[in-house]
Design an enzyme around this catalytic site. Structure first.
Site, PDB file in Angstrom:
ATOM      1  N   GLY A  18      31.323   6.330  -4.612  1.00 55.68           N
ATOM      2  CA  GLY A  18      31.315   7.433  -3.639  1.00 55.68           C
ATOM      3  C   GLY A  18      30.554   8.646  -4.144  1.00 55.68           C
ATOM      4  O   GLY A  18      29.871   9.330  -3.368  1.00 55.68           O
ATOM      5  N   THR A  43       0.027   1.056   0.663  1.00 55.51           N
ATOM      6  CA  THR A  43       1.340   0.423   0.818  1.00 55.51           C
ATOM      7  C   THR A  43       1.434  -0.811  -0.090  1.00 55.51           C
ATOM      8  O   THR A  43       0.411  -1.288  -0.605  1.00 55.51           O
ATOM      9  CB  THR A  43       1.536  -0.057   2.275  1.00 55.51           C
ATOM     10  N   GLY A  83      -4.503   4.652   8.253  1.00 48.55           N
ATOM     11  CA  GLY A  83      -3.640   4.721   7.080  1.00 48.55           C
ATOM     12  C   GLY A  83      -4.081   3.634   6.119  1.00 48.55           C
ATOM     13  O   GLY A  83      -4.988   3.825   5.308  1.00 48.55           O
ATOM     14  N   GLU A 113      -0.653   6.098  -1.416  1.00 44.63           N
ATOM     15  CA  GLU A 113      -1.734   5.568  -2.267  1.00 44.63           C
ATOM     16  C   GLU A 113      -1.860   4.045  -2.130  1.00 44.63           C
ATOM     17  O   GLU A 113      -2.127   3.330  -3.094  1.00 44.63           O
ATOM     18  CB  GLU A 113      -1.578   6.043  -3.713  1.00 44.63           C
ATOM     19  N   TRP A 131      -0.450  13.543   6.777  1.00 39.92           N
ATOM     20  CA  TRP A 131       0.385  13.256   5.592  1.00 39.92           C
ATOM     21  C   TRP A 131      -0.307  13.661   4.291  1.00 39.92           C
ATOM     22  O   TRP A 131      -0.299  12.908   3.304  1.00 39.92           O
ATOM     23  CB  TRP A 131       0.735  11.753   5.527  1.00 39.92           C
ATOM     24  N   GLY A 136      -5.318   6.441  -9.173  1.00 41.77           N
ATOM     25  CA  GLY A 136      -4.151   7.089  -8.562  1.00 41.77           C
ATOM     26  C   GLY A 136      -2.942   6.165  -8.564  1.00 41.77           C
ATOM     27  O   GLY A 136      -1.799   6.608  -8.749  1.00 41.77           O
TER      28      GLY A 136
END
Ligand code: CAA
Length: 387
Positions: free
Chosen positions: A348, A373, A139, A371, A164, A250
């Site tokens: 609420g 962390t 990742g 793209e 992913w 990106g």
């Protein structure tokens, strides 16, 4: 925001930029807003809406007009991404991946034949692209690719799994990063254009996600897929550099997405505060709410300037890697804060789907993950500072 050559900064948007912003806002309000809660609930990909986005030129905004693109700058792209993300971040991530990872990557580094064959239909949204870097064990540590592209002379034999992958189930064209020469580490990685339908390529399970639930996220499996050599992007071994350079751009798209999620939630909070009464007056008249709105506004303003600066640097042909990483780091962070506060302003009502802010709060989280962390952005920033 235009950076003038005289050394002064012009914060005024041009007429063209304002027009792009207006068109994106109108499209988002008219076409994306109805049904966005439904799509989120049932994880439905916005197929029809993405088709219309293609027709309006949002799927290949920065692509040269000779390849059927919009020929626009990155500032226009940021403005459109913000407006679309205010309403539907699932549609905007599809747009972002197609524009800044797939189209930009092929246009910048692809061969003329690749541009004619793939870029032209991608730029009009006739087909959609996916960018396949992440793996079950790669990742943030993107150099640890386990997907193998074995050099077989006139083709590569592709084997491995990607995880992913945005647009995974709907794309027709996949940019797949894979290791060819393990000895050379990241310098032995290639990027191959894989077409849906190539023998041995299978789309795996769809992820059931916390946010951006209308987007189409899948794992992908490659088993002895024969990918012709002419589908490699760039020289042999360029794949990792390709991924890093493409992701720099990106990250401006994802910063713009986070900005849109934050400003969408903020606009809803302002509107709600002027309608809801508590203790005998509108909640907007309570300082507790005013201070929240002031904080939200200030954070969004700073994030917008950072994102537009990164876009302006890219458009000016300057090095924008640190600006893009900083914009994504900051904007994704304030998107968390602003959306959480927007839910709080709504009380609420904010906790139920009908009021949209709970979805925006869930959607915001992914901008700190994909793209790169937030921790990866800090690595990029620190390495740029210290180099
Ligand atoms: N721009 C240009 N080049 C870069 C770069 C950048 N931002 N970051 C690294 N590089 C270059 C380095 O200069 C180096 O080049 P040389 O070999 O010439 O020296 C090379 O790449 C290797 O870099 P590092 O030695 O720094 O590599 P590393 O293993 O330490 O990792 C990293 C660097 C920044 C952590 C990188 O692995 C990274 O960015 N990881 C995150 C990956 C990521 O963003 N994944 C997102 C998946 S795609 C996605 O999310 C799309 C979607 O669906 C929405």
């Amino acid at each position: 925001m235009n950076v003038a050559t005289s050394g002064t900064l012009n914060f005024q948007l041009s007429e063209e930029h304002t027009e792009v912003q207006r068109a994106a806002r109108e499209f988002a309000q008219k076409e994306l807003l109805p049904g966005v809660i439904e799509r989120d609930t049932h994880q439905t990909f916005p197929t029809e809406q993405i088709k219309k986005m293609g027709e309006l030129g949002f799927m290949g905004m920065m692509v040269d007009t000779i390849y059927n693109g919009g020929g626009m700058d990155t500032i226009s792209y940021v403005l459109a991404m913000e407006e679309i993300s205010k309403v539907d971040a699932s549609a905007s991530v599809c747009m972002s991946v197609n524009n800044s990872l797939v189209c930009w990557g092929i246009e910048k580094f692809g061969t003329e034949a690749q541009k004619q064959k793939y870029l032209k239909p991608l730029a009009t949204g006739e087909i959609i692209g996916a960018f396949c870097l992440s793996e079950p064990e790669a990742g943030s540590d993107a150099t640890s690719q386990r997907t193998i592209a074995e050099d077989k002379g006139d083709y590569y034999l592709l084997n491995g799994i990607k995880n992913w992958i945005t647009n995974g189930g709907t794309a027709s064209v996949y940019l797949v990063i894979a290791q060819t020469d393990i000895e050379k580490k990241h310098k032995g990685i290639n990027c191959l254009i894989v077409e849906r339908g190539m023998e041995g390529f299978e789309v795996g399970k769809k992820e059931d996600k916390m946010g951006i639930r209308g987007s189409d996220t899948h794992s992908l499996m490659f088993t002895n897929v024969k990918v012709p050599k002419e589908n490699r992007i760039g020289e042999d071994g360029f794949g990792f550099k390709f991924a890093m350079q493409t992701l720099n751009g990106g990250r401006i798209g994802i910063a713009a997405q986070a900005l849109g999620i934050a400003s969408g939630a903020y606009e809803l909070a302002v509107q709600y505060s002027k309608e809801r009464k508590a203790f005998g007056k509108l909640i907007s008249e309570h300082q507790a709410i005013q201070f929240k709105l002031a904080d939200m506004y200030t954070k969004i303003e700073a994030a917008r300037l950072m994102t537009l600066k990164a876009a302006a640097l890219k458009d000016a042909g300057e090095d924008f890697a640190i600006a893009a990483a900083a914009a994504k780091l900051y904007t994704s962070q304030i998107a968390q804060e602003v959306t959480t506060e927007a839910v709080q302003v709504h009380g609420g009502y904010g906790y139920v789907k009908e009021y949209h802010v709970e979805r925006l709060m869930r959607d915001a989280k992914i901008t700190q993950i994909y793209e790169g962390t937030s921790e990866v952005q800090k690595i990029v920033i620190a390495r740029n500072i210290l180099k």
